[in-house]
Design an enzyme around this catalytic site. Sequence first.
Site, PDB file in Angstrom:
ATOM      1  N   HIS A   1       3.425  -3.026  -5.307  1.00 35.56           N
ATOM      2  CA  HIS A   1       2.557  -4.187  -5.523  1.00 35.56           C
ATOM      3  C   HIS A   1       1.578  -3.871  -6.660  1.00 35.56           C
ATOM      4  O   HIS A   1       1.123  -2.727  -6.795  1.00 35.56           O
ATOM      5  CB  HIS A   1       1.798  -4.512  -4.237  1.00 35.56           C
ATOM      6  CG  HIS A   1       1.099  -5.841  -4.310  1.00 35.56           C
ATOM      7  ND1 HIS A   1      -0.086  -6.007  -4.976  1.00 35.56           N
ATOM      8  CD2 HIS A   1       1.456  -7.063  -3.837  1.00 35.56           C
ATOM      9  CE1 HIS A   1      -0.449  -7.287  -4.899  1.00 35.56           C
ATOM     10  NE2 HIS A   1       0.468  -7.948  -4.213  1.00 35.56           N
TER      11      HIS A   1
ATOM     12  N   GLU B   1       5.986 -10.926  -9.531  1.00 37.96           N
ATOM     13  CA  GLU B   1       4.597 -11.342  -9.372  1.00 37.96           C
ATOM     14  C   GLU B   1       3.832 -11.024 -10.659  1.00 37.96           C
ATOM     15  O   GLU B   1       3.384  -9.874 -10.842  1.00 37.96           O
ATOM     16  CB  GLU B   1       3.945 -10.579  -8.223  1.00 37.96           C
ATOM     17  CG  GLU B   1       4.609 -10.752  -6.888  1.00 37.96           C
ATOM     18  CD  GLU B   1       3.637 -10.482  -5.753  1.00 37.96           C
ATOM     19  OE1 GLU B   1       3.330 -11.435  -5.030  1.00 37.96           O
ATOM     20  OE2 GLU B   1       3.155  -9.353  -5.617  1.00 37.96           O
TER      21      GLU B   1
HETATM   22  C1  PEP Z   1       0.282 -11.124  -3.688  1.00 40.26           C
HETATM   23  O1  PEP Z   1      -0.697 -10.420  -3.949  1.00 40.26           O
HETATM   24  O2  PEP Z   1       1.355 -10.616  -3.303  1.00 40.26           O
HETATM   25  C2  PEP Z   1       0.143 -12.570  -3.848  1.00 40.26           C
HETATM   26  C3  PEP Z   1       1.222 -13.268  -3.983  1.00 40.26           C
HETATM   27  O3  PEP Z   1      -1.145 -13.036  -3.840  1.00 40.26           O
HETATM   28  P1  PEP Z   1      -1.633 -14.555  -4.022  1.00 40.26           P
HETATM   29  O4  PEP Z   1      -0.614 -15.457  -3.358  1.00 40.26           O
HETATM   30  O5  PEP Z   1      -2.958 -14.618  -3.359  1.00 40.26           O
HETATM   31  O6  PEP Z   1      -1.698 -14.809  -5.484  1.00 40.26           O
END
Ligand code: PEP
Length: 268
Positions: A114, A187
């Site tokens: 992450h 992400e």
């Molecule tokens: C995450 O940190 O995995 C994430 C998706 O956070 P958010 O949905 O708050 O952006």
Amino acid sequence: MLDDTINSSFVKEPRAMNNHFTYIANWKMNWSFQQTMAFAITHKNALISMSNTHTTIGLAASPLTLQSLAQLYNTTPIKIFAQDSAAQQPGAYTGDVAAAHLAAINCNGSLIGHSERRRYHHETNELVQAKMQQLLACNLLPVICIGETLEQRNKDETLVVLEQQLSNVFSCAAAQSEPTHNIIAYEPVWAIGTGLVPTIEQLIEVFSWLSKACASQPGTWTLLYGGSVTAANASTLKGIDQLGGFLIGGASLDFQEFEKIVKCQIVV
Ligand code: PEP
């Protein structure tokens, strides 16, 4: 930013069986043991009823809670994930949690790589590869998070960065004696917790590229998107063909919001 109110041209039929959707709530370090279990007990039946042949729900929770969550959801379709797991086998690694120990309490897998761990704990692609190896050795499902920073996006380096991050992931998959199932969560760092979401064009570019890259590798690959997913943008995001689900941070702390994300129809 995406908003379904301005993108609702038409609603598609629910996705076919092979377009299964996985929704993983990433609760991060937000809740105590008591708060986590209160949520998990209160919404247990609703979470189970949201799971079906098209929908898998996963909960990525604090290590303090994993054993209790796994017991609570034992024999249900809900999957329990750690938010990190160690790069080594059990031994003298103070503060880490071994994949073997996650398996022993019936966890289903773990997030690894992450961006908050890459940023605050200086985790490298090589370390993420070692964590993936440990998870696969214990028959656990790795959810490998990748993504570019805003600076890298602005320099047009997104695919280069993703390729570097995936190179170690693919080496690990190739080293397995049997094909494995793996989840990649794309992400973008700049989209996490900011309310910013890539444009559909940007996401189509990344997910088309990711799905081609994964198709040439051994094993099966599910592709998730994560970064400021909300009930307001989920329907539009679901329209991306190669998308297999979401990793949801902030919005997963509010059950009603999470439920809306899971239940909303695809809008393209
Ligand atoms: C995450 O940190 O995995 C994430 C998706 O956070 P958010 O949905 O708050 O952006």
